[in-house]
Design an enzyme around this catalytic site. Sequence first.
Site, PDB file in Angstrom:
ATOM      1  N   GLU A  47       0.865  -1.199   0.000  1.00 37.29           N
ATOM      2  CA  GLU A  47       0.000   0.000   0.000  1.00 37.29           C
ATOM      3  C   GLU A  47       0.900   1.247   0.000  1.00 37.29           C
ATOM      4  O   GLU A  47       1.972   1.240   0.618  1.00 37.29           O
ATOM      5  CB  GLU A  47      -0.831  -0.024   1.289  1.00 37.29           C
ATOM      6  CG  GLU A  47      -1.684   1.200   1.545  1.00 37.29           C
ATOM      7  CD  GLU A  47      -2.255   1.231   2.967  1.00 37.29           C
ATOM      8  OE1 GLU A  47      -1.524   0.953   3.938  1.00 37.29           O
ATOM      9  OE2 GLU A  47      -3.456   1.543   3.096  1.00 37.29           O
ATOM     10  N   LYS A 127      -9.470   2.197  -1.705  1.00 37.73           N
ATOM     11  CA  LYS A 127      -9.655   1.649  -0.351  1.00 37.73           C
ATOM     12  C   LYS A 127     -10.992   2.074   0.267  1.00 37.73           C
ATOM     13  O   LYS A 127     -11.313   3.264   0.304  1.00 37.73           O
ATOM     14  CB  LYS A 127      -8.491   2.100   0.529  1.00 37.73           C
ATOM     15  CG  LYS A 127      -8.444   1.466   1.917  1.00 37.73           C
ATOM     16  CD  LYS A 127      -7.141   1.879   2.607  1.00 37.73           C
ATOM     17  CE  LYS A 127      -6.972   1.285   3.983  1.00 37.73           C
ATOM     18  NZ  LYS A 127      -5.701   1.692   4.602  1.00 37.73           N
ATOM     19  N   CYS A 176      -4.769  -2.939   2.997  1.00 38.12           N
ATOM     20  CA  CYS A 176      -4.469  -2.859   4.423  1.00 38.12           C
ATOM     21  C   CYS A 176      -5.634  -3.163   5.355  1.00 38.12           C
ATOM     22  O   CYS A 176      -5.980  -4.304   5.564  1.00 38.12           O
ATOM     23  CB  CYS A 176      -3.840  -1.513   4.758  1.00 38.12           C
ATOM     24  SG  CYS A 176      -2.985  -1.593   6.337  1.00 38.12           S
TER      25      CYS A 176
HETATM   26  N1  CDV Z   1      -2.819   1.413   6.657  1.00 35.59           N
HETATM   27  C1  CDV Z   1      -3.733   0.818   7.452  1.00 35.59           C
HETATM   28  O1  CDV Z   1      -4.866   0.621   7.052  1.00 35.59           O
HETATM   29  N2  CDV Z   1      -3.313   0.471   8.699  1.00 35.59           N
HETATM   30  C2  CDV Z   1      -4.187  -0.120   9.678  1.00 35.59           C
HETATM   31  C3  CDV Z   1      -3.763   0.223  11.085  1.00 35.59           C
HETATM   32  C4  CDV Z   1      -3.956   1.665  11.371  1.00 35.59           C
HETATM   33  C5  CDV Z   1      -4.568  -0.554  12.109  1.00 35.59           C
HETATM   34  C6  CDV Z   1      -4.240  -1.625   9.555  1.00 35.59           C
HETATM   35  O2  CDV Z   1      -5.350  -2.171   9.573  1.00 35.59           O
HETATM   36  O3  CDV Z   1      -3.203  -2.284   9.496  1.00 35.59           O
END
Ligand code: CDV
Length: 315
Positions: A47, A127, A176
Amino acid sequence: MSRKIIVGAAQLGPIAREETRRSVVARLVELMREAKTRGCHFIVYPELALTTFFPRWYFPTPAEVDFWFEREMPGPETQALFDEAKRLEMGFYLGYAEIAEESDGTHHYNTAIMVSAKGDIVGKYRKVHLPGHREYEPWRAFQHLEKRYFECGNLGFPAYRAQVGGHNGIFGMALCNDRRWPETHRVLGLQGVEMSFIGYNTPIHYPQVPEHDHLQAFHNLLPMQAGAYQNGMWIVGVAKAGKEENCDLLGQSCIIAPTGEVVAMCSTIGDELATASCDLDRCKEIKDNVFNFALHREPQYYRLIAETKGAVVPR
Ligand code: CDV
């Protein structure tokens, strides 16, 4: 019959705030060349793979924020990556911050693209699950301002038919925090996705519940392994890892089989490639049996999932 494709999880180590996109693209190209020597047909980057994880800082002016975004893809600095992909006949997934000019104005998204071995963009994802907060919160060791800098993606979770390594397959993308949500994997699974790509930046320190810091690695694998198994799909999860601007980011980039088994994993927190030969036909072992959706799902009882945001508790 099999549809084997060799896939590389191209983990990145930290990107310093001052590191230029040109320098990062050189690192991406280096990993792509290594992937080629190891027989890969496709590689997956993290990401926001072109810059440091900028949502950890509060930027007061729009110009300071927009510095981290791409207005074109490929653009002047990223063209070299597309050229190399074409030269090496290597497809890739790349996460980046996108400024999009749409019919109703300018929008900011946390985006990923799937690029074919010919260097063409064949799929895009923006996202959906944006973590963090909107305003500056001084009590935190570092900020996580994704909710301030990005809008919720407006493409849903699209699935794409594409050719990788000479085989046709159905591919999906997420980013993510999406990987923690069963809805992400299920919506992709319901479109027959056979391999999903997920780049991430995950701080080890979780400011709201620091007692969970030691569980970051467990909470990384738990939902991705479940998502792979419960939907009969391969999942390639790829980190930006290591100590980035004094913030420790989780590594553990990995390739997960439709059985939920981890078949390859990075062992460092730097630039590293983990590869696996992934037979897309193995998805059938799960999709035709324990999670044969058409046979076993009972969607009339799942309405709450799509109709409510918060929990609806009994009186
Ligand atoms: N970049 C992200 O989405 N990070 C989140 C953290 C903040 C919990 C994740 O779910 O890994």
